[in-house]
Design a protein around this motif. Structure first.
Motif, PDB file in Angstrom:
ATOM      1  N   GLY A   1      14.089  -1.216  -4.066  1.00 48.99           N
ATOM      2  CA  GLY A   1      14.444  -0.897  -5.441  1.00 48.99           C
ATOM      3  C   GLY A   1      13.240  -0.424  -6.235  1.00 48.99           C
ATOM      4  N   ILE A   2      12.111  -1.067  -6.023  1.00 47.38           N
ATOM      5  CA  ILE A   2      10.875  -0.649  -6.688  1.00 47.38           C
ATOM      6  C   ILE A   2      10.501   0.759  -6.264  1.00 47.38           C
ATOM      7  N   VAL A   3      10.627   1.053  -4.968  1.00 44.15           N
ATOM      8  CA  VAL A   3      10.336   2.408  -4.479  1.00 44.15           C
ATOM      9  C   VAL A   3      11.258   3.420  -5.145  1.00 44.15           C
ATOM     10  N   ALA A   4      12.549   3.090  -5.218  1.00 44.20           N
ATOM     11  CA  ALA A   4      13.544   4.019  -5.761  1.00 44.20           C
ATOM     12  C   ALA A   4      13.360   4.260  -7.253  1.00 44.20           C
ATOM     13  N   GLU A   5      12.702   3.339  -7.946  1.00 43.42           N
ATOM     14  CA  GLU A   5      12.509   3.501  -9.382  1.00 43.42           C
ATOM     15  C   GLU A   5      11.461   4.558  -9.721  1.00 43.42           C
ATOM     16  N   GLY A   6      10.711   5.021  -8.726  1.00 42.00           N
ATOM     17  CA  GLY A   6       9.800   6.132  -8.933  1.00 42.00           C
ATOM     18  C   GLY A   6       8.360   5.716  -9.161  1.00 42.00           C
ATOM     19  N   GLY A   7       7.521   6.729  -9.372  1.00 39.70           N
ATOM     20  CA  GLY A   7       6.097   6.498  -9.511  1.00 39.70           C
ATOM     21  C   GLY A   7       5.456   6.250  -8.164  1.00 39.70           C
ATOM     22  N   THR A   8       4.277   5.648  -8.207  1.00 36.56           N
ATOM     23  CA  THR A   8       3.565   5.235  -7.000  1.00 36.56           C
ATOM     24  C   THR A   8       3.304   3.748  -7.142  1.00 36.56           C
ATOM     25  N   PRO A   9       4.313   2.919  -6.878  1.00 38.12           N
ATOM     26  CA  PRO A   9       4.172   1.491  -7.156  1.00 38.12           C
ATOM     27  C   PRO A   9       3.101   0.833  -6.300  1.00 38.12           C
ATOM     28  N   LEU A  10       2.400  -0.102  -6.923  1.00 36.56           N
ATOM     29  CA  LEU A  10       1.407  -0.937  -6.267  1.00 36.56           C
ATOM     30  C   LEU A  10       1.932  -2.365  -6.310  1.00 36.56           C
ATOM     31  N   VAL A  11       2.077  -2.988  -5.153  1.00 35.76           N
ATOM     32  CA  VAL A  11       2.637  -4.329  -5.058  1.00 35.76           C
ATOM     33  C   VAL A  11       1.641  -5.225  -4.340  1.00 35.76           C
ATOM     34  N   CYS A  12       1.271  -6.344  -4.954  1.00 36.05           N
ATOM     35  CA  CYS A  12       0.376  -7.307  -4.326  1.00 36.05           C
ATOM     36  C   CYS A  12       1.178  -8.534  -3.926  1.00 36.05           C
ATOM     37  N   SER A  13       1.074  -8.891  -2.645  1.00 30.76           N
ATOM     38  CA  SER A  13       1.819 -10.041  -2.137  1.00 30.76           C
ATOM     39  C   SER A  13       0.910 -10.892  -1.265  1.00 30.76           C
ATOM     40  N   GLN A  14       1.513 -11.712  -0.417  1.00 27.19           N
ATOM     41  CA  GLN A  14       0.799 -12.720   0.348  1.00 27.19           C
ATOM     42  C   GLN A  14       0.906 -12.469   1.846  1.00 27.19           C
ATOM     43  N   GLY A  15       0.002 -13.130   2.579  1.00 29.74           N
ATOM     44  CA  GLY A  15      -0.045 -12.948   4.019  1.00 29.74           C
ATOM     45  C   GLY A  15       1.168 -13.464   4.751  1.00 29.74           C
ATOM     46  N   GLY A  16       1.938 -14.350   4.116  1.00 27.05           N
ATOM     47  CA  GLY A  16       3.161 -14.831   4.726  1.00 27.05           C
ATOM     48  C   GLY A  16       4.344 -13.919   4.519  1.00 27.05           C
ATOM     49  N   VAL A  17       4.164 -12.851   3.747  1.00 30.32           N
ATOM     50  CA  VAL A  17       5.260 -11.933   3.415  1.00 30.32           C
ATOM     51  C   VAL A  17       5.025 -10.544   3.997  1.00 30.32           C
ATOM     52  N   ILE A  18       3.842 -10.005   3.790  1.00 33.56           N
ATOM     53  CA  ILE A  18       3.574  -8.597   4.091  1.00 33.56           C
ATOM     54  C   ILE A  18       3.861  -8.232   5.549  1.00 33.56           C
ATOM     55  N   PRO A  19       3.387  -8.983   6.547  1.00 30.90           N
ATOM     56  CA  PRO A  19       3.686  -8.579   7.928  1.00 30.90           C
ATOM     57  C   PRO A  19       5.173  -8.482   8.220  1.00 30.90           C
ATOM     58  N   ASP A  20       5.964  -9.404   7.677  1.00 30.15           N
ATOM     59  CA  ASP A  20       7.405  -9.367   7.933  1.00 30.15           C
ATOM     60  C   ASP A  20       8.055  -8.185   7.229  1.00 30.15           C
ATOM     61  N   VAL A  21       7.650  -7.910   6.006  1.00 28.80           N
ATOM     62  CA  VAL A  21       8.195  -6.774   5.266  1.00 28.80           C
ATOM     63  C   VAL A  21       7.931  -5.475   6.017  1.00 28.80           C
ATOM     64  N   VAL A  22       6.678  -5.268   6.409  1.00 31.99           N
ATOM     65  CA  VAL A  22       6.312  -4.027   7.090  1.00 31.99           C
ATOM     66  C   VAL A  22       7.027  -3.926   8.432  1.00 31.99           C
ATOM     67  N   ALA A  23       7.095  -5.031   9.178  1.00 27.69           N
ATOM     68  CA  ALA A  23       7.746  -5.014  10.486  1.00 27.69           C
ATOM     69  C   ALA A  23       9.236  -4.697  10.364  1.00 27.69           C
ATOM     70  N   ARG A  24       9.909  -5.306   9.382  1.00 28.45           N
ATOM     71  CA  ARG A  24      11.342  -5.051   9.208  1.00 28.45           C
ATOM     72  C   ARG A  24      11.610  -3.597   8.836  1.00 28.45           C
ATOM     73  N   LEU A  25      10.824  -3.066   7.905  1.00 29.04           N
ATOM     74  CA  LEU A  25      11.016  -1.675   7.505  1.00 29.04           C
ATOM     75  C   LEU A  25      10.756  -0.728   8.673  1.00 29.04           C
ATOM     76  N   ALA A  26       9.686  -1.002   9.414  1.00 26.34           N
ATOM     77  CA  ALA A  26       9.340  -0.133  10.535  1.00 26.34           C
ATOM     78  C   ALA A  26      10.413  -0.168  11.621  1.00 26.34           C
ATOM     79  N   GLU A  27      10.928  -1.354  11.926  1.00 23.20           N
ATOM     80  CA  GLU A  27      11.975  -1.467  12.943  1.00 23.20           C
ATOM     81  C   GLU A  27      13.254  -0.788  12.477  1.00 23.20           C
ATOM     82  N   ARG A  28      13.598  -0.970  11.202  1.00 22.84           N
ATOM     83  CA  ARG A  28      14.818  -0.366  10.675  1.00 22.84           C
ATOM     84  C   ARG A  28      14.777   1.151  10.755  1.00 22.84           C
TER      85      ARG A  28
END
Length: 327
Positions: A240-267
């Motif tokens: 949703g953040i991506v779809a809202e436009g701009g060049t969003p910068l999101v800061c998160s944690q080490g327990g989240v980022i690997p799973d987010v990237v892996a899920r998107l890449a696999e999808r």
């Protein structure tokens, strides 16, 4: 240089600088370097302490006079160059870069610039490596939506902090990493800025928001506690953040980022580099440069067609550091 020692690697960065003409057709810039008598893509050596995105944007400005916004990482070119000590390995990291202002003025490095169709540019470029970079640029649409996904910088040891862990601040080393992150992401023109509601996450990107004259928006769904009960909800919010436009910068944690990237890449079928233990890299102060095909029909948080991942590039910490990429 001592006998038998390995010559230092020469590092450089450049870009495929592009724009659209009055008919909406993509044109790319090729430059003529009088010292070499060749036509090439704009590029140059990194200054001391520079990251490749900063160097790429600087070289584009210096050689062409154009202000540019960096997009996805394209490729790395490697070859040998002659130095005072003999032959040395050289790497050039290339990005896509959209011209958003400025004009060309001949200078001592570049005396001519031509805006050409990609096909015409390929026929003019003197080096096969440059033509390969151009073909990599053409493999995806020129303009994609960039998301910069940052892991918070160093915040000291959790067991040495007596207060609320949400309020654990960045260490001195973390503050230096946060400044390095701000320098690294600037050529991508980030904004808006989001962070998991942890002080260390907010502090990591506060400088970026301050530079933009805006606030850091809290995203509970992208914190460890908010993400893991329903990961798909967190992924949906990120898209949703991506779809809202701009060049969003999101800061998160080490327990989240690997799973987010892996899920998107696999999808979306994007291969990723991994660490030795098979997990997605996510060091403190690191940045994932995620490039998306934009979605369509966005209403609230339920798109008819959500954004899809097109490319993923990783800038390791500590910064500056070489980029590890995959498409």
């Amino acid at each position: 240089m001592n006998a038998g020692s390995t010559p230092a690697r020469v590092r450089a960065a450049g870009a495929v600088l592009w724009r659209r003409d009055d008919a909406g057709t993509v044109e790319v810039a090729v430059v003529h370097r009088p010292h070499y008598g060749d036509w090439s893509l704009p590029k140059g050596k990194l200054d001391a302490g520079e990251t490749t995105p900063v160097a790429a944007a600087r070289e584009v400005a210096e050689e062409t006079g154009f202000d540019a916004v960096l997009g996805r990482f394209l490729t790395r070119v490697e070859y040998e160059v002659r130095t005072r000590g003999g032959q040395a390995p050289k790497t050039v990291d290339y990005f896509g870069a959209e011209a958003v202002g400025g004009h060309f003025v001949p200078n001592h490095e570049v005396d001519r610039l031509r805006w050409l169709s990609p096909a015409a540019a390929e026929s003019v470029l003197d080096y096969p490596a440059d033509r390969g970079v151009l073909r990599e640029f053409l493999a995806l649409p020129a303009r994609l939506t960039t998301l910069l996904l940052v892991r918070h910088a160093k915040a000291g040891k959790r067991d040495e902090w007596n207060g609320d862990d949400d309020l654990r601040p960045l260490s001195d080393a973390g503050l230096r990493q946060a400044e390095a992150v701000r320098e690294l992401v600037r050529p991508f023109r980030p904004g808006p800025v989001f962070a998991a509601p942890r002080l260390r996450c907010v502090q990591t990107v506060h400088g970026v928001a301050e530079e933009l004259g805006t606030d850091v928006q809290h995203e509970q769904l992208l914190s460890e506690e908010g993400y893991w009960p329903e990961p798909e909800t967190g992924i949906a919010r990120l898209l949703g953040i991506v779809a809202e436009g701009g060049t969003p910068l999101v800061c998160s944690q080490g327990g989240v980022i690997p799973d987010v990237v892996a899920r998107l890449a696999e999808r979306d079928g994007v291969p990723l580099p991994s660490t030795k233990n098979g997990t997605v890299a996510s060091k403190k102060g690191s940045v994932w440069l995620l490039s998306f095909h934009p979605g369509s029909g966005w209403e609230g948080r339920q798109p008819e067609q959500p954004p899809t991942l097109a490319a993923a590039d990783y800038f390791a910490s500590p910064l500056p550091d070489p980029v590890t990429t995959t498409h």
